[in-house]
Design a protein around this motif. Structure first.
Motif, PDB file in Angstrom:
ATOM      1  N   MET A 181       0.841  -1.216   0.000  1.00 60.85           N
ATOM      2  CA  MET A 181       0.000   0.000   0.000  1.00 60.85           C
ATOM      3  C   MET A 181       0.870   1.258   0.000  1.00 60.85           C
ATOM      4  N   SER A 182       0.396   2.256  -0.721  1.00 65.41           N
ATOM      5  CA  SER A 182       1.193   3.490  -0.791  1.00 65.41           C
ATOM      6  C   SER A 182       1.102   4.270   0.524  1.00 65.41           C
ATOM      7  N   GLU A 183       2.035   5.166   0.692  1.00 65.90           N
ATOM      8  CA  GLU A 183       2.109   5.994   1.890  1.00 65.90           C
ATOM      9  C   GLU A 183       0.869   6.895   2.017  1.00 65.90           C
ATOM     10  N   ILE A 184       0.554   7.266   3.230  1.00 64.80           N
ATOM     11  CA  ILE A 184      -0.571   8.178   3.454  1.00 64.80           C
ATOM     12  C   ILE A 184      -0.115   9.630   3.238  1.00 64.80           C
ATOM     13  N   THR A 185      -0.899  10.404   2.476  1.00 60.28           N
ATOM     14  CA  THR A 185      -0.629  11.841   2.360  1.00 60.28           C
ATOM     15  C   THR A 185      -1.523  12.570   3.352  1.00 60.28           C
ATOM     16  N   LYS A 186      -0.887  13.383   4.196  1.00 60.15           N
ATOM     17  CA  LYS A 186      -1.635  14.109   5.226  1.00 60.15           C
ATOM     18  C   LYS A 186      -1.847  15.554   4.790  1.00 60.15           C
ATOM     19  N   VAL A 187      -3.122  15.911   4.634  1.00 59.20           N
ATOM     20  CA  VAL A 187      -3.451  17.249   4.135  1.00 59.20           C
ATOM     21  C   VAL A 187      -4.180  18.040   5.215  1.00 59.20           C
ATOM     22  N   ALA A 188      -3.624  19.204   5.555  1.00 53.74           N
ATOM     23  CA  ALA A 188      -4.329  20.126   6.448  1.00 53.74           C
ATOM     24  C   ALA A 188      -5.226  21.002   5.588  1.00 53.74           C
ATOM     25  N   LEU A 189      -6.521  20.982   5.880  1.00 57.79           N
ATOM     26  CA  LEU A 189      -7.485  21.707   5.046  1.00 57.79           C
ATOM     27  C   LEU A 189      -8.126  22.828   5.864  1.00 57.79           C
ATOM     28  N   GLN A 248      -4.206  16.634  -5.805  1.00 56.79           N
ATOM     29  CA  GLN A 248      -2.985  17.309  -6.269  1.00 56.79           C
ATOM     30  C   GLN A 248      -1.857  17.184  -5.223  1.00 56.79           C
ATOM     31  N   CYS A 249      -2.218  17.266  -3.949  1.00 53.87           N
ATOM     32  CA  CYS A 249      -1.227  17.148  -2.873  1.00 53.87           C
ATOM     33  C   CYS A 249      -0.611  15.745  -2.848  1.00 53.87           C
ATOM     34  N   VAL A 250      -1.436  14.747  -3.147  1.00 53.19           N
ATOM     35  CA  VAL A 250      -0.938  13.372  -3.172  1.00 53.19           C
ATOM     36  C   VAL A 250       0.089  13.219  -4.297  1.00 53.19           C
ATOM     37  N   THR A 251      -0.270  13.688  -5.487  1.00 54.24           N
ATOM     38  CA  THR A 251       0.655  13.602  -6.626  1.00 54.24           C
ATOM     39  C   THR A 251       1.946  14.339  -6.308  1.00 54.24           C
ATOM     40  N   PHE A 252       1.809  15.509  -5.712  1.00 60.37           N
ATOM     41  CA  PHE A 252       2.969  16.336  -5.362  1.00 60.37           C
ATOM     42  C   PHE A 252       3.924  15.568  -4.457  1.00 60.37           C
ATOM     43  N   LYS A 253       3.334  14.867  -3.491  1.00 62.25           N
ATOM     44  CA  LYS A 253       4.166  14.105  -2.549  1.00 62.25           C
ATOM     45  C   LYS A 253       4.762  12.877  -3.241  1.00 62.25           C
ATOM     46  N   GLU A 254       3.893  12.132  -3.936  1.00 67.17           N
ATOM     47  CA  GLU A 254       4.349  10.905  -4.606  1.00 67.17           C
ATOM     48  C   GLU A 254       5.483  11.171  -5.590  1.00 67.17           C
ATOM     49  N   GLN A 255       5.367  12.285  -6.279  1.00 68.55           N
ATOM     50  CA  GLN A 255       6.373  12.612  -7.301  1.00 68.55           C
ATOM     51  C   GLN A 255       7.598  13.296  -6.698  1.00 68.55           C
ATOM     52  N   ARG A 256       7.625  13.440  -5.372  1.00 72.54           N
ATOM     53  CA  ARG A 256       8.780  14.055  -4.692  1.00 72.54           C
ATOM     54  C   ARG A 256       9.174  15.379  -5.351  1.00 72.54           C
ATOM     55  N   ILE A 257       8.179  16.234  -5.581  1.00 68.71           N
ATOM     56  CA  ILE A 257       8.436  17.507  -6.268  1.00 68.71           C
ATOM     57  C   ILE A 257       9.467  18.343  -5.521  1.00 68.71           C
ATOM     58  N   ASN A 258       9.335  18.403  -4.206  1.00 68.29           N
ATOM     59  CA  ASN A 258      10.267  19.254  -3.464  1.00 68.29           C
ATOM     60  C   ASN A 258      11.705  18.736  -3.518  1.00 68.29           C
ATOM     61  N   ASP A 259      11.880  17.429  -3.541  1.00 71.53           N
ATOM     62  CA  ASP A 259      13.237  16.888  -3.712  1.00 71.53           C
ATOM     63  C   ASP A 259      13.794  17.302  -5.067  1.00 71.53           C
ATOM     64  N   LYS A 260      12.933  17.244  -6.073  1.00 70.74           N
ATOM     65  CA  LYS A 260      13.374  17.614  -7.420  1.00 70.74           C
ATOM     66  C   LYS A 260      13.698  19.106  -7.503  1.00 70.74           C
ATOM     67  N   ILE A 261      12.893  19.933  -6.834  1.00 73.59           N
ATOM     68  CA  ILE A 261      13.183  21.375  -6.807  1.00 73.59           C
ATOM     69  C   ILE A 261      14.529  21.609  -6.117  1.00 73.59           C
ATOM     70  N   LYS A 262      14.721  20.951  -4.980  1.00 75.33           N
ATOM     71  CA  LYS A 262      15.994  21.090  -4.251  1.00 75.33           C
ATOM     72  C   LYS A 262      17.185  20.766  -5.148  1.00 75.33           C
ATOM     73  N   GLU A 263      17.110  19.606  -5.782  1.00 70.77           N
ATOM     74  CA  GLU A 263      18.210  19.180  -6.667  1.00 70.77           C
ATOM     75  C   GLU A 263      18.530  20.238  -7.714  1.00 70.77           C
ATOM     76  N   THR A 264      17.484  20.731  -8.376  1.00 71.98           N
ATOM     77  CA  THR A 264      17.689  21.667  -9.485  1.00 71.98           C
ATOM     78  C   THR A 264      18.181  23.021  -8.995  1.00 71.98           C
ATOM     79  N   ILE A 265      17.551  23.536  -7.955  1.00 73.45           N
ATOM     80  CA  ILE A 265      17.904  24.886  -7.485  1.00 73.45           C
ATOM     81  C   ILE A 265      19.279  24.875  -6.817  1.00 73.45           C
ATOM     82  N   GLN A 266      19.518  23.854  -6.025  1.00 76.72           N
ATOM     83  CA  GLN A 266      20.762  23.856  -5.258  1.00 76.72           C
ATOM     84  C   GLN A 266      21.982  23.496  -6.095  1.00 76.72           C
TER      85      GLN A 266
END
Lengths: 337, 337
Positions: free
Chosen positions: A1-9, A315-333
């Motif tokens: 099972m995939s990880e749980i995405t926790k969204v504050a709404l 959208q938040c789930v996709t964002f987490k699953e696709q590790r967008i922030n890791d990818k941003i870090k890699e590119t920017i840094q």
């Protein structure tokens, strides 16, 4: 099972809160088990609304927040003073890692300020841009930046191009997204000082697929996937897009009611007209992400429906699953170091 | 009998030249005797076209100009080198007083540069803005500046507001025209550096009816008659207005052709739809004036029809009759002296 995405709404934000907001959360959790939603806001009001529904209880928590930031309040002051507002409480949950993402239809200003001040920027990101999707002939384009930080510098725009490309590729699924800069002519020598300085930097940037300038007239044609501009211009584009579209549609609808012949015609064209206009509604993709933060913040329209809220949560789930922030870090840094 | 207005018309400029341009001139002179049109361009081509028509010969003259400035040419160079182009020859006629006004559907860049360099600014005018009319729910609004001079200063925007007010009052006939500045929020503290600096100056300006900020979303509602912005933003607004409108309309039209039911409906709604869309066409008011020059220069759309050309010529008559340039001089020089 995939990880749980926790969204504050933000259960208190937007014209249709809390009813439509909570409905959106319930719609999505009844379909997907990989999501947990924290409904942040006045406990009693949220409970009352929840009691009207049947839903999987283990996927919802209520987080009490006694204050509400109104749209008209000066954002910086509101964020500083209303420590127990739904926006501040939810942002702190993202900061501390209790939630992966925050979705709100509330005060744009407070969300933009809170994103920077409370959630904080990824190291190396100079400015977190607000990047809504706008509908085009071909689908959608990402308009980046539409935020509150006007008077940007060329280096900001280059980062917007990179972050926007990562988002469009990994969240929307567009391969090798085309990046263009908003300009008042197609030639490289055209533009204001900012555009002229930014153009060669984008051209030299290896991480993106830069196709040059785009004139505002061409934006609805969808020839660019990532449309880069500073926030003042982005805000004008976003709002005019909505303004011209809605005015034209309401004028057409009123026009059709002026005589019997066109009224009958209107009945006949209604289904296809509705279908066409649906294509010009980007809310099925969710809300506008504020990119480059230590977590995800998504701003949905003030008049968000349950559908837009539900799509924003997905959208938040996709964002987490696709590790967008890791990818941003890699590119920017990569460039910073 | 009223005075004759002498209009130099660029017979070579625009997608539909010379046919539609000359047709526009003939349409207007057959109705009005107070106009003389100089058709500027290649003599033989103009003569050939004129020979196909019956018209009052005394109201038309041909002025030979052997060169044509193409849209793609760098404007400054083109104006300097092509001394015998229709644009340069006609502009010089305005400068020397042989013509009161110049109308062209040709290269925007060359017209903007030529206006400043050849026709010249009224003393005290810092920048001549290009000010097209855009259609709204209520009629039209003047969008000022949409020209080529980006990165404006606050003092420029104040002059735009004054000149725009004079134009809307005296040419379009709107009493005490409401002036607003394009901004990304309604509050006075919002905006970029330029808007924040300009706002208090507009507020303090006695010659105009300043109503504050206008967000792009509100522009199509027509709540402001004169919409002030710097040229980059103005250009984006103008082109996006056209782009969103035309894309939406073509999508709707295509949508209506998808099945038999909607095709029948489309036939029934066609007349009222056409009527509605006509309201969203500002060309019945003529072209975009370049204000603040020693004479009048009017830029019409590149794809101008005979109707737009004819209306632009009538616009020149009103401009002269209403002594717009005298009024601009009075207002601008009042502060300068």
């Amino acid at each position: 099972m995939s990880e749980i995405t926790k969204v504050a709404l933000d259960a208190m934000g937007g014209d249709n809160a809390p009813k439509a907001i909570i409905q959106g959360a319930l719609d999505v959790i009844t379909k997907r088990q990989d999501i947990h939603v924290f409904l942040v806001g006045k406990e009693k009001i949220i409970e009352e609304e929840l009691n009207k529904h049947e839903y999987p209880k283990e996927q919802i928590s209520i987080v009490n927040a006694t204050e509400i930031i109104e749209t008209a309040e000066p954002p910086v002051m509101a964020i500083r003073r209303k420590k127990d507002s739904s926006i501040v409480v939810a942002m702190n949950m993202v900061k501390t890692g209790q939630a992966d993402a925050f979705v709100s239809a509330g005060s744009s200003g407070a969300i933009l300020v809170g994103g920077q001040v409370l959630v904080g920027r990824i190291k190396g990101v100079e400015r977190p841009p607000l990047a809504p999707l706008i509908p085009t002939k071909n689908g959608v384009s990402l308009l980046i930046d539409c935020g509150a930080n006007v008077d940007a510098r060329p280096s900001h725009l280059v980062q917007f191009a990179k972050m926007g490309s990562i988002y469009m590729k990994n969240v929307i699924g567009i391969d090798n997204p085309k990046v263009a800069i908003v300009n008042i002519g197609a030639e490289e020598e055209k533009g204001n000082a900012l555009v002229k300085e930014t153009f060669p930097l984008l051209k030299a940037c290896e991480d993106i697929n830069f196709i040059g300038s785009i004139e505002a007239r061409e934006i609805p044609h969808g020839e660019a996937d990532v449309i880069v501009c500073e926030a003042f211009v982005g805000n004008v584009i976003l709002k005019l897009f909505e303004g011209v579209g809605s005015t034209l549609i309401s004028q057409i609808k009123n026009g059709l009611m002026t005589n019997v012949r066109s009224k009958i015609g209107a009945l006949l064209v209604k289904p296809t007209l509705k279908e066409t206009l649906k294509k010009f509604d980007a809310s099925e993709y969710g809300g506008a992400p504020l990119l480059g933060l230590n977590g995800l913040v998504v701003k949905t329209h003030g008049n968000s429906t349950a559908k837009e809220v539900a799509n924003s949560i997905i959208q938040c789930v996709t964002f987490k699953e696709q590790r967008i922030n890791d990818k941003i870090k890699e590119t920017i840094q990569k460039k910073v170091e």
